[in-house]
Enzyme design. Structure first.
Site, PDB file in Angstrom:
ATOM      1  N   LYS A 139       0.594  -1.621  -0.173  1.00  0.00           N
ATOM      2  CA  LYS A 139       0.277  -0.195  -0.093  1.00  0.00           C
ATOM      3  C   LYS A 139       0.751   1.462   0.084  1.00  0.00           C
ATOM      4  CE  LYS A 139      -4.126   0.868   2.176  1.00  0.00           C
ATOM      5  NZ  LYS A 139      -4.856   1.330   3.899  1.00  0.00           N
TER       6      LYS A 139
HETATM    7  C1  E4P Z   1      -7.688   1.366   4.108  1.00  0.00           C
HETATM    8  O1  E4P Z   1      -7.584   1.008   3.024  1.00  0.00           O
HETATM    9  C2  E4P Z   1      -8.435   2.671   4.573  1.00  0.00           C
HETATM   10  O2  E4P Z   1      -6.528   2.577   5.461  1.00  0.00           O
HETATM   11  C3  E4P Z   1      -9.410   3.141   5.218  1.00  0.00           C
HETATM   12  O3  E4P Z   1      -9.985   2.537   4.549  1.00  0.00           O
HETATM   13  C4  E4P Z   1      -9.336   3.802   6.202  1.00  0.00           C
HETATM   14  O4  E4P Z   1     -10.154   4.380   6.725  1.00  0.00           O
HETATM   15  P1  E4P Z   1     -10.313   5.430   7.531  1.00  0.00           P
HETATM   16  O5  E4P Z   1     -10.862   7.162   7.167  1.00  0.00           O
HETATM   17  O6  E4P Z   1     -11.607   5.468   8.792  1.00  0.00           O
HETATM   18  O7  E4P Z   1      -9.812   5.800   8.348  1.00  0.00           O
END
Ligand code: E4P
Length: 218
Positions: free
Chosen positions: A83
């Site tokens: 990521k």
């Molecule tokens: C997933 O890949 C993201 O990092 C995550 O959905 C972020 O979510 P949040 O905005 O609730 O922290």
């Protein structure tokens, strides 16, 4: 449509997988901070629980640092997806990972252009953050809708999937599916909420009561 669990909590992942609806897992530094321990060991355990993609997020700001971190993650298991944040350094890292055959998930996408850039650089997943846009009174679903429409026009984007992230509630999942997102990643709580309806609970209670009445003769 694929569902990923957005968590680093092993118990939650096991629960979701047991329901038969989990196709992968996304983690990030904030989710990891909630459970702690060794990130590498955690990723190894998660990759052993699902054959689907497991996103592991890099921390470095520069492309060389991202590539070094991502290569180490990729050695943990074959289903690791690195990521990478949406920056110019992130784009460079994504294109270098692509050349090495390492899959990537470009994170922190808030506009269709950011998603388009990440897809062109070679990301296998792009993550528009729906909830965080809604939080600042923008319409997060617009980004999903625009990207899904753009993807319909170009075969050269077929290597990339739209992953609706920062999902806050079941309606976000329905709307992402209607817009054409390939994947939605969500907390276990949202996955469970998607199974619920008061009329389902009422119906179960009524069937049980009628069954007892019939069997008891009352
Ligand atoms: C997933 O890949 C993201 O990092 C995550 O959905 C972020 O979510 P949040 O905005 O609730 O922290």
């Amino acid at each position: 449509m694929k569902f990923f669990l957005d968590t680093a909590d092993i118990a939650e992942i096991k629960t979701g997988i047991a329901w038969g609806v989990v196709d992968g897992v996304t983690t990030n530094p904030s989710l990891y901070a909630k459970v702690g321990g060794s990130y590498e060991e955690l990723l190894k355990e998660i990759c052993g629980l699902t054959k689907g993609p497991v996103s592991a997020e890099v921390i470095a700001d520069d492309a060389d640092g991202m590539v070094a971190e991502g290569r180490a993650f990729a050695k943990i298991a074959s289903n690791i997806v690195v990521k990478v944040p949406m920056t110019t350094a992130g784009l460079e890292a994504i294109s270098r990972f692509k050349a090495e055959g390492i899959k990537t998930n470009c994170t922190l996408i808030f506009t269709a252009n950011q998603g388009l850039m990440a897809a062109k650089a070679g990301a296998s997943l792009i993550s528009p953050f729906v909830g965080r846009l809604d939080d600042i009174s923008e319409d997060g679903m617009t980004v999903i809708r625009e990207l899904a429409e753009i993807f319909q026009h170009y075969d050269d984007l077929d290597h990339c999937e739209i992953l609706a992230a920062s999902i806050r509630h079941p309606r976000h999942v329905t709307e992402s599916a209607l817009c054409g997102a390939h994947v939605a990643t969500m907390p276990l709580k949202v996955l469970e909420q998607m199974t619920k309806h008061p009329l389902t609970d009422k119906g179960i209670a009524q069937f049980k009561a009628d069954w007892s009445k019939a069997k008891g003769g009352k």
